[in-house]
Design a protein around this motif. Structure first.
Motif, mmCIF file in Angstrom:
data_model
loop_
_atom_site.group_PDB
_atom_site.id
_atom_site.type_symbol
_atom_site.label_atom_id
_atom_site.label_comp_id
_atom_site.label_asym_id
_atom_site.label_seq_id
_atom_site.Cartn_x
_atom_site.Cartn_y
_atom_site.Cartn_z
ATOM 1 N N TYR A 186 -1.780 -0.538 -4.548
ATOM 2 C CA TYR A 186 -1.865 -1.709 -3.678
ATOM 3 C C TYR A 186 -1.815 -2.976 -4.513
ATOM 4 C CZ TYR A 186 -6.512 -1.385 -5.599
ATOM 5 O OH TYR A 186 -7.552 -1.288 -6.488
ATOM 6 N N ARG B 277 0.084 4.916 4.149
ATOM 7 C CA ARG B 277 0.022 3.451 4.118
ATOM 8 C C ARG B 277 -0.596 2.920 5.412
ATOM 9 N NH1 ARG B 277 3.841 -0.043 6.226
ATOM 10 N NH2 ARG B 277 3.642 -2.156 5.444
ATOM 11 N N ILE C 146 0.848 -1.200 0.000
ATOM 12 C CA ILE C 146 0.000 0.000 0.000
ATOM 13 C C ILE C 146 0.878 1.243 0.000
ATOM 14 C CG2 ILE C 146 -1.754 1.320 1.257
ATOM 15 C CD1 ILE C 146 -2.644 -1.358 2.521
ATOM 16 N N SER C 147 0.558 2.163 -0.905
ATOM 17 C CA SER C 147 1.259 3.451 -0.934
ATOM 18 C C SER C 147 0.283 4.520 -1.410
ATOM 19 C CB SER C 147 2.479 3.404 -1.853
ATOM 20 O OG SER C 147 2.083 3.277 -3.205
#
Length: 177
Positions: free
Chosen positions: A77, A150, A67-68
């Motif tokens: 993701y 995140r 996740i970013s």
């Protein structure tokens, strides 16, 4: 002849002035997207399951380590869709919260990634692909705004929904907006 040389010279200069149309419609143009690096292949211990629908034949997971949230506002993701027979479909995707769109970057094959960059497409509220709607509404884009980090995404997945989603009318991830 001199006129053509001037045109050719100007074309090669890298002149980047925007057209009148571009200036007038700048707010309507899609935001530019930052370069995307593919994450590591998901590890089982990093997967967080999320609910999509009671009638689904698949279980859905997001790889927490993938996740970013980019400076471009895109939440990226890795999605794992696991069939009842145990087969995994793994994809690396991005979600634009402000426009309600999703995009595929890559698919997993043999423990690695194969780039399959797709176009941005709208997330349909009553689509067969309800997992995008669930991630959009309930986890990554509460009130059509991207999560800030995140960790916020991980917390939303672990608690079964984002705290801001609780302020919206419930009805399941396939019930519409």
């Amino acid at each position: 002849m001199k006129r053509w040389l001037l045109v050719a010279a100007l074309a090669g200069c890298g002149h980047t002035e925007k057209s009148v149309w571009e200036r007038e419609h700048a707010g309507q143009l899609p935001p530019s997207e930052e370069p995307v690096a593919l994450p590591a292949y998901p590890a089982e211990q990093s997967l967080i399951e999320f609910f999509v629908a009671a009638t689904s034949e698949f279980r859905f997971f997001v790889d927490s380590s993938s996740i970013s949230v980019g400076a471009d506002g895109v939440v990226r993701y890795t999605l794992v869709a696991r069939s009842s027979a145990g087969a995994d479909n793994v994809s690396f995707e991005g979600m634009r919260c402000t426009t309600g769109e999703v995009r595929l970057y890559a698919l997993a094959r043999d423990g690695g990634w194969v780039r399959r960059a797709g176009e941005w497409r709208p997330i349909q509220p009553r689509s067969v692909q309800r997992w995008h709607n669930a991630l959009y509404r309930e986890y990554f884009c509460p009130q059509k705004e991207p999560i800030a980090s995140r960790q916020e995404g991980i917390d939303s997945l672990r608690r079964g929904g984002h705290p801001l989603y609780e302020d919206l009318p419930r009805g399941g991830s396939g019930s519409g907006w």
